[in-house]
Every structure is written in C-alpha cells, then in structure tokens.
Design a protein around this motif. Structure first.
Motif, PDB file in Angstrom:
ATOM      1  N   ALA A 119       0.832  -1.202   0.000  1.00 55.39           N
ATOM      2  CA  ALA A 119       0.000   0.000   0.000  1.00 55.39           C
ATOM      3  C   ALA A 119       0.867   1.252   0.000  1.00 55.39           C
ATOM      4  CB  ALA A 119      -0.923  -0.007   1.219  1.00 55.39           C
ATOM      5  N   TRP A 120       1.947   1.240   0.765  1.00 57.17           N
ATOM      6  CA  TRP A 120       2.867   2.380   0.801  1.00 57.17           C
ATOM      7  C   TRP A 120       3.443   2.625  -0.597  1.00 57.17           C
ATOM      8  CZ3 TRP A 120       7.522   4.226  -0.449  1.00 57.17           C
ATOM      9  CH2 TRP A 120       8.032   5.321   0.253  1.00 57.17           C
ATOM     10  N   LEU A 121       3.862   1.565  -1.258  1.00 57.98           N
ATOM     11  CA  LEU A 121       4.455   1.695  -2.589  1.00 57.98           C
ATOM     12  C   LEU A 121       3.446   2.237  -3.589  1.00 57.98           C
ATOM     13  CD1 LEU A 121       7.005   1.064  -4.344  1.00 57.98           C
ATOM     14  CD2 LEU A 121       5.940  -1.134  -4.853  1.00 57.98           C
ATOM     15  N   GLU A 122       2.231   1.696  -3.581  1.00 60.25           N
ATOM     16  CA  GLU A 122       1.203   2.163  -4.502  1.00 60.25           C
ATOM     17  C   GLU A 122       0.843   3.618  -4.231  1.00 60.25           C
ATOM     18  OE1 GLU A 122      -2.074  -0.485  -4.168  1.00 60.25           O
ATOM     19  OE2 GLU A 122      -1.070  -2.149  -5.207  1.00 60.25           O
ATOM     20  N   SER A 123       0.754   3.971  -2.967  1.00 58.50           N
ATOM     21  CA  SER A 123       0.428   5.351  -2.600  1.00 58.50           C
ATOM     22  C   SER A 123       1.519   6.311  -3.074  1.00 58.50           C
ATOM     23  CB  SER A 123       0.246   5.448  -1.084  1.00 58.50           C
ATOM     24  OG  SER A 123      -0.123   6.747  -0.693  1.00 58.50           O
ATOM     25  N   TYR A 124       2.750   5.903  -2.929  1.00 64.08           N
ATOM     26  CA  TYR A 124       3.882   6.747  -3.324  1.00 64.08           C
ATOM     27  C   TYR A 124       3.845   7.070  -4.823  1.00 64.08           C
ATOM     28  CZ  TYR A 124       8.711   8.293  -3.998  1.00 64.08           C
ATOM     29  OH  TYR A 124       9.831   9.017  -4.346  1.00 64.08           O
ATOM     30  N   HIS A 125       3.402   6.109  -5.618  1.00 62.92           N
ATOM     31  CA  HIS A 125       3.405   6.282  -7.077  1.00 62.92           C
ATOM     32  C   HIS A 125       2.040   6.690  -7.640  1.00 62.92           C
ATOM     33  CE1 HIS A 125       7.486   4.831  -7.874  1.00 62.92           C
ATOM     34  NE2 HIS A 125       7.290   3.942  -6.928  1.00 62.92           N
ATOM     35  N   ALA A 126       1.075   6.958  -6.792  1.00 65.73           N
ATOM     36  CA  ALA A 126      -0.260   7.318  -7.257  1.00 65.73           C
ATOM     37  C   ALA A 126      -0.286   8.727  -7.832  1.00 65.73           C
ATOM     38  CB  ALA A 126      -1.260   7.203  -6.106  1.00 65.73           C
ATOM     39  N   ALA A 127      -1.372   9.035  -8.523  1.00 68.93           N
ATOM     40  CA  ALA A 127      -1.522  10.346  -9.156  1.00 68.93           C
ATOM     41  C   ALA A 127      -1.664  11.450  -8.115  1.00 68.93           C
ATOM     42  CB  ALA A 127      -2.745  10.330 -10.068  1.00 68.93           C
ATOM     43  N   GLU A 128      -1.338  12.662  -8.534  1.00 69.40           N
ATOM     44  CA  GLU A 128      -1.510  13.833  -7.670  1.00 69.40           C
ATOM     45  C   GLU A 128      -2.971  14.279  -7.691  1.00 69.40           C
ATOM     46  OE1 GLU A 128       0.803  15.197  -5.904  1.00 69.40           O
ATOM     47  OE2 GLU A 128       2.682  14.404  -6.705  1.00 69.40           O
ATOM     48  N   ALA A 185      -3.594  -8.331  21.536  1.00 68.09           N
ATOM     49  CA  ALA A 185      -4.095  -7.056  22.058  1.00 68.09           C
ATOM     50  C   ALA A 185      -5.134  -6.414  21.151  1.00 68.09           C
ATOM     51  CB  ALA A 185      -2.936  -6.092  22.281  1.00 68.09           C
ATOM     52  N   GLY A 186      -5.333  -6.959  19.974  1.00 64.72           N
ATOM     53  CA  GLY A 186      -6.287  -6.377  19.034  1.00 64.72           C
ATOM     54  C   GLY A 186      -5.604  -5.883  17.779  1.00 64.72           C
ATOM     55  N   GLY A 187      -6.396  -5.709  16.742  1.00 66.94           N
ATOM     56  CA  GLY A 187      -5.846  -5.298  15.463  1.00 66.94           C
ATOM     57  C   GLY A 187      -5.700  -3.796  15.324  1.00 66.94           C
ATOM     58  N   GLU A 188      -5.026  -3.404  14.264  1.00 70.32           N
ATOM     59  CA  GLU A 188      -4.857  -1.992  13.922  1.00 70.32           C
ATOM     60  C   GLU A 188      -5.247  -1.796  12.465  1.00 70.32           C
ATOM     61  OE1 GLU A 188      -1.119  -0.907  16.917  1.00 70.32           O
ATOM     62  OE2 GLU A 188      -0.752  -1.235  14.779  1.00 70.32           O
ATOM     63  N   ASP A 189      -6.156  -0.853  12.233  1.00 70.47           N
ATOM     64  CA  ASP A 189      -6.504  -0.470  10.869  1.00 70.47           C
ATOM     65  C   ASP A 189      -5.651   0.726  10.490  1.00 70.47           C
ATOM     66  OD1 ASP A 189      -8.417  -2.448  11.038  1.00 70.47           O
ATOM     67  OD2 ASP A 189     -10.003  -1.056  11.632  1.00 70.47           O
ATOM     68  N   VAL A 190      -5.228   0.761   9.238  1.00 70.72           N
ATOM     69  CA  VAL A 190      -4.218   1.735   8.831  1.00 70.72           C
ATOM     70  C   VAL A 190      -4.668   2.485   7.581  1.00 70.72           C
ATOM     71  CG1 VAL A 190      -1.782   2.079   8.269  1.00 70.72           C
ATOM     72  CG2 VAL A 190      -2.454   0.149   9.710  1.00 70.72           C
ATOM     73  N   LEU A 191      -4.447   3.781   7.593  1.00 64.86           N
ATOM     74  CA  LEU A 191      -4.689   4.637   6.432  1.00 64.86           C
ATOM     75  C   LEU A 191      -3.350   5.051   5.859  1.00 64.86           C
ATOM     76  CD1 LEU A 191      -7.284   7.477   6.115  1.00 64.86           C
ATOM     77  CD2 LEU A 191      -4.909   7.929   5.491  1.00 64.86           C
ATOM     78  N   VAL A 192      -3.188   4.856   4.557  1.00 63.76           N
ATOM     79  CA  VAL A 192      -1.951   5.212   3.861  1.00 63.76           C
ATOM     80  C   VAL A 192      -2.302   6.158   2.732  1.00 63.76           C
ATOM     81  CG1 VAL A 192       0.079   4.332   2.642  1.00 63.76           C
ATOM     82  CG2 VAL A 192      -1.048   2.903   4.359  1.00 63.76           C
ATOM     83  N   MET A 193      -1.611   7.287   2.652  1.00 63.37           N
ATOM     84  CA  MET A 193      -1.844   8.191   1.528  1.00 63.37           C
ATOM     85  C   MET A 193      -0.702   9.189   1.394  1.00 63.37           C
ATOM     86  SD  MET A 193      -4.834  10.833   2.638  1.00 63.37           S
ATOM     87  CE  MET A 193      -4.552  11.721   1.110  1.00 63.37           C
ATOM     88  N   ARG A 194      -0.692   9.877   0.262  1.00 63.87           N
ATOM     89  CA  ARG A 194       0.348  10.864  -0.021  1.00 63.87           C
ATOM     90  C   ARG A 194      -0.331  12.164  -0.452  1.00 63.87           C
ATOM     91  NH1 ARG A 194       1.678   9.743  -4.656  1.00 63.87           N
ATOM     92  NH2 ARG A 194       1.075  11.752  -5.465  1.00 63.87           N
ATOM     93  N   PRO A 195      -0.768  12.980   0.499  1.00 70.14           N
ATOM     94  CA  PRO A 195      -1.444  14.222   0.130  1.00 70.14           C
ATOM     95  C   PRO A 195      -0.499  15.256  -0.468  1.00 70.14           C
ATOM     96  CG  PRO A 195      -1.099  14.135   2.487  1.00 70.14           C
ATOM     97  CD  PRO A 195      -0.672  12.807   1.946  1.00 70.14           C
ATOM     98  N   ALA A 196       0.783  15.147  -0.119  1.00 71.72           N
ATOM     99  CA  ALA A 196       1.790  16.081  -0.656  1.00 71.72           C
ATOM    100  C   ALA A 196       2.974  15.250  -1.165  1.00 71.72           C
ATOM    101  CB  ALA A 196       2.199  17.075   0.421  1.00 71.72           C
ATOM    102  N   GLY A 197       4.168  15.581  -0.721  1.00 68.54           N
ATOM    103  CA  GLY A 197       5.338  14.895  -1.261  1.00 68.54           C
ATOM    104  C   GLY A 197       5.684  13.592  -0.573  1.00 68.54           C
ATOM    105  N   GLU A 198       5.238  13.413   0.668  1.00 68.43           N
ATOM    106  CA  GLU A 198       5.607  12.239   1.442  1.00 68.43           C
ATOM    107  C   GLU A 198       4.398  11.364   1.742  1.00 68.43           C
ATOM    108  OE1 GLU A 198       8.686  11.454   2.214  1.00 68.43           O
ATOM    109  OE2 GLU A 198       9.545  13.289   1.353  1.00 68.43           O
ATOM    110  N   VAL A 199       4.632  10.068   1.756  1.00 67.69           N
ATOM    111  CA  VAL A 199       3.573   9.137   2.131  1.00 67.69           C
ATOM    112  C   VAL A 199       3.362   9.218   3.635  1.00 67.69           C
ATOM    113  CG1 VAL A 199       2.872   6.705   2.227  1.00 67.69           C
ATOM    114  CG2 VAL A 199       4.094   7.580   0.223  1.00 67.69           C
ATOM    115  N   GLU A 200       2.101   9.293   4.052  1.00 65.80           N
ATOM    116  CA  GLU A 200       1.752   9.321   5.465  1.00 65.80           C
ATOM    117  C   GLU A 200       1.029   8.031   5.826  1.00 65.80           C
ATOM    118  OE1 GLU A 200      -0.465  12.817   6.358  1.00 65.80           O
ATOM    119  OE2 GLU A 200       1.047  14.192   5.550  1.00 65.80           O
TER     120      GLU A 200
END
Length: 268
Positions: A119-128, A185-200
């Motif tokens: 997901a990080w890789l796809e987000s990094y290369h996604a469209a602006e 201890a339970g799961g973690e749901d994660v949001l991945v995106m790149r609103p600007a120059g860096e993936v968050e």
C-alpha cells in the motif's frame, strides 16, 4: 518453424524453470549452443527480481531475515513471474503468497505487513490531486450534509488487520527498534496516503476503516456513518470527518439533487 510468439513463450518458460533446457537458437560466440551462458542469465533475472521484492518489502525482509526472505522470494519469482515490464507492478500478489507459504505460518501477521508495504508503494506512485478544503465543505448547507458523497484522493489505501500491523511495521522500517508485541491485544486499521510529497501512514480510530471504505464505495455520509457504527459503536463522526479533512483524504464532495449534481471541490 516456430512463430515469434511461440519462441518468446518458450524463452520465458525456460527463464523461470531450471528443469527446461536453453531455448533453441541461443548460441555463444563460437556459434554453438551455450546452456551455461543462459543459466547465468536466468540466475541474474531471478536475483534481480528478488532484489526488487527486497527493496519494496523491507520490513518483511527484516522480520524474517535475508536468508529466509531470499528463499521465499525465489519461490515466488519462479511461481509468479512478472506479467508487465514495469517493476512497480511486480509483487502485488506477494502478500497473498506469504499467507499460503507454509514456512511462514508461524508469523501470521506477516501477510498484513506485506500488504501495508505494498500500500505504501502504490500510494507513493499514485496520481496527484488537490485535497478538499475545509472551506469547500463548510459551503454545504447544514441540512444537506447527510446526503453528501465524496471522492477520495487517488493515493488513498486502507489496511484492515486483526494484528497490530502498524506497530510491527514501524518497528521494522528505518530506525525502528523491534520489540515484544502482544498479538492478542487487538488489530490496527491503517490509512496510507500521499497528500503532498511524502507518504503518510496513520492508525485509524474505531469504525474509521469501515467509514472511509463506505465513502470510497460511493455511499452517502449518513449511510457510511451507519456502517461505521455497526462495526464499532465508539465511532465518532465529527472527529473522523475533521481528521480526514486535515489529512487530505477527500478531493471533492457532491450533493445529489433531482435537478443536477452539485460539486464542491478544492478549487473555487
């Protein structure tokens, strides 16, 4: 005489199956068949693809160690060779492969770590795209807000996991320090995106995954809220909307009228 397509198919098959002989017509400088040269080339291709996987899945590699990763990746490369000349696309099925890879069964969270890295890789290369502004959302009449639908940023990716996948990933990338993790201890749901120059990469609050997923599928704000509350009664609508706007998740919002589609976007 073989067609070009048949020759290319045979070449590709031999490239990933050491049991097959070198394709006919491949000769060395002396004009004679050169199986050793082809074996070297075959090995270089496989090693190159393993290196690409290692670069794209650094946390997975760190968790299992390079020796284990190389062996696992080699089996994946041979069983699932590239279907595109663009290496960015390669490895999309690696997480599912790991999930069925018996030697990795003792690490049940590993496929989700791989999904997060993909997901990080796809987000990094996604469209602006220009994120929706709070002012644009505020322009929507209060009595119509429940009917809103949204389009999301093209770099947005969501990860659901029954394990603390974000914690595990953070421990195994960059300067992270691996340590004990309570897998119960339970799961973690994660949001991945790149609103600007860096993936968050950020953890999602209770019901947040289901809420954003529903909006991403085109559900209205009201319907998405119902989905989120069904998933987790702790869901906080105002807090989620505020955080998602701040994160730049939305690109446009829409009001569906009988007459026309009204749109509020990031641009005036």
């Amino acid at each position: 005489m073989q067609s070009l397509a048949d020759r290319l198919h045979g070449f590709a098959a031999a490239l990933f199956d050491p049991a097959l002989v070198a394709p006919p017509g491949l000769v060395g400088p002396d004009g004679q068949p050169s199986p050793k040269r082809f074996s070297v080339y075959r090995n270089n291709v496989v090693v190159g693809l393993i290196g690409a996987l290692k670069a794209n899945f650094p946390a997975v590699c760190r968790i299992v160690g390079e020796e284990f990763f190389d062996a696992m990746a080699r089996i994946f490369v041979v069983s699932e060779p590239p279907t595109s000349p663009i290496l960015l696309h390669y490895g999309a099925g690696f997480a599912d492969f790991i999930a069925g890879f018996e030697p990795a069964a003792s690490l049940p969270y590993l496929p989700d770590v791989a999904r997060l890295e993909r997901a990080w890789l796809e987000s990094y290369h996604a469209a602006e795209a220009i994120p929706l502004t709070p002012e644009a959302l505020a322009a929507i009449p209060g009595d119509r807000a429940a009917d809103l639908t949204f389009s999301v940023h093209p770099s947005l990716r969501l990860i659901w996991s029954r394990f603390p996948v974000l914690t595990i990933w953070q421990m195994n990338v960059g300067d992270g320090v691996p340590g004990p993790v309570d897998l119960t201890a339970g799961g973690e749901d994660v949001l991945v995106m790149r609103p600007a120059g860096e993936v968050e990469v950020r953890a999602m609050p209770p019901g947040g995954y289901e809420f954003v997923e529903a909006l991403q599928q085109g559900h209205s704000l009201t319907d998405a809220m119902k989905v989120a509350l069904h998933a987790d009664p702790r869901f906080d609508l105002s807090g989620n909307i505020r955080d998602l706007i701040t994160a730049g998740v939305f690109v446009e919002c829409y009001l569906n009228d009988e007459s026309e589609l009204q749109k509020q976007g990031a641009r005036p």
